[in-house]
Design a protein around this motif. Structure first.
Motif, short mmCIF file in Angstrom:
data_model
loop_
_atom_site.label_atom_id
_atom_site.label_comp_id
_atom_site.label_asym_id
_atom_site.label_seq_id
_atom_site.Cartn_x
_atom_site.Cartn_y
_atom_site.Cartn_z
N ALA A 51 14.51 87.88 -89.49
CA ALA A 51 15.12 86.28 -89.14
C ALA A 51 14.51 85.41 -90.03
O ALA A 51 13.47 85.51 -90.70
CB ALA A 51 14.33 86.01 -87.66
N VAL A 52 15.48 84.44 -90.28
CA VAL A 52 15.13 83.59 -91.38
C VAL A 52 15.72 82.21 -91.07
O VAL A 52 16.77 81.99 -90.34
CB VAL A 52 15.72 83.94 -92.72
N SER A 53 15.08 81.25 -91.50
CA SER A 53 15.45 79.72 -91.23
C SER A 53 16.51 79.43 -92.39
O SER A 53 16.22 79.90 -93.67
CB SER A 53 14.44 78.80 -91.35
N VAL A 54 17.60 78.67 -92.40
CA VAL A 54 18.36 78.41 -93.36
C VAL A 54 17.67 77.70 -94.56
O VAL A 54 18.03 77.81 -95.84
CB VAL A 54 19.54 77.48 -92.74
N SER A 55 16.47 77.01 -94.22
CA SER A 55 15.72 76.26 -95.35
C SER A 55 15.03 77.06 -96.20
O SER A 55 14.58 76.99 -97.46
CB SER A 55 14.84 75.42 -94.86
N LYS B 9 26.49 79.96 -103.01
CA LYS B 9 26.22 78.52 -103.16
C LYS B 9 25.62 78.01 -101.83
O LYS B 9 25.72 78.59 -100.63
CB LYS B 9 27.52 78.14 -103.30
N ILE B 10 25.02 76.94 -101.76
CA ILE B 10 24.27 76.41 -100.71
C ILE B 10 24.95 75.01 -100.61
O ILE B 10 24.51 74.30 -101.36
CB ILE B 10 22.94 76.38 -100.68
N LEU B 11 25.40 74.55 -99.53
CA LEU B 11 26.20 73.14 -99.45
C LEU B 11 25.61 72.43 -98.51
O LEU B 11 25.17 72.79 -97.12
CB LEU B 11 27.62 73.19 -99.07
N LYS B 12 25.02 70.90 -98.51
CA LYS B 12 24.90 70.26 -97.63
C LYS B 12 25.79 69.20 -97.21
O LYS B 12 25.91 68.39 -98.03
CB LYS B 12 23.24 69.72 -98.16
N ALA C 44 23.94 66.49 -91.81
CA ALA C 44 22.87 67.01 -91.59
C ALA C 44 22.95 68.60 -91.36
O ALA C 44 21.81 69.30 -91.01
CB ALA C 44 22.42 66.47 -90.20
N GLN C 45 24.00 69.02 -91.88
CA GLN C 45 24.18 70.62 -91.62
C GLN C 45 24.11 71.22 -93.07
O GLN C 45 24.49 70.80 -94.17
CB GLN C 45 25.54 70.83 -91.12
N VAL C 46 23.69 72.61 -93.11
CA VAL C 46 23.59 73.52 -94.37
C VAL C 46 24.68 74.60 -94.19
O VAL C 46 24.53 75.10 -93.04
CB VAL C 46 22.22 73.80 -94.58
N PHE C 47 25.34 74.97 -95.03
CA PHE C 47 26.60 75.76 -95.08
C PHE C 47 26.22 76.87 -96.32
O PHE C 47 25.84 76.09 -97.43
CB PHE C 47 27.94 75.30 -95.08
N LEU C 48 26.44 77.96 -96.13
CA LEU C 48 26.00 79.04 -97.09
C LEU C 48 27.52 79.45 -97.55
O LEU C 48 28.43 79.85 -96.58
CB LEU C 48 25.28 80.25 -96.62
N GLU D 297 24.64 77.47 -90.19
CA GLU D 297 23.30 78.06 -89.92
C GLU D 297 23.38 78.93 -88.79
O GLU D 297 22.69 80.06 -88.48
CB GLU D 297 22.18 77.00 -89.73
N SER D 298 24.00 78.49 -87.51
CA SER D 298 24.21 79.26 -86.41
C SER D 298 24.78 80.69 -86.67
O SER D 298 24.70 81.35 -85.72
CB SER D 298 25.05 78.33 -85.32
#
Length: 128
Positions: free
Chosen positions: A47-51, A75-78, A81-85, A101-102
């Motif tokens: 299990a991992v946090s997106v950060s 690539k990591i997109l911000k 307030a959301q982060v997308f991979l 992240e979800s």
């Protein structure tokens, strides 16, 4: 590697790891991560946090309901307030659709007996 739930790929199994970490064990399915992850290879996910996810990490995500993929983060997109991979199979030309992240199921920490925390695997992740 695409894993259809209810398809031919075995379902992941939750196990207790060292230090009380909850890990998920699964088997690689498909050829999109060849030659670095072969079909049938045993995968260990944490299990991992997106950060905590970095470029080059291999993650499992639910791309659509009932369909998960295990690919490398390219690539990591911000956005706000959301982060997308953005992920991509090592054996593929095109990237996958962005995942939120979800949708992240876990980060692959071991392929077979090889730990992905080792320096050669980290360097390979950055190079690919």
């Amino acid at each position: 590697m695409v894993h259809p739930s209810g398809g031919k790929a075995p379902s992941p199994i939750l196990v207790n790891g060292s230090g009380g970490r909850i890990l998920c064990a699964a088997v690689a399915f498909g050829t999109s991560m060849r030659p670095f992850v072969a079909p049938g290879a045993e995968l260990e996910l944490e299990a991992v946090s997106v950060s905590d996810i970095q470029l080059g990490d291999i993650v499992s995500c639910e791309s659509r309901p009932g369909l998960s993929i295990t690919h490398r983060v390219v690539k990591i997109l911000k956005k706000q307030a959301q982060v997308f991979l953005i992920t991509k199979g090592d054996n593929r030309l095109d990237c996958d659709e962005a995942v939120a992240e979800s949708q992240i199921l876990g980060r692959v920490v071991r392929v077979g007996r090889r730990s992905l925390a080792s320096l050669p695997w980290r360097a390979l992740g950055w190079w690919v």
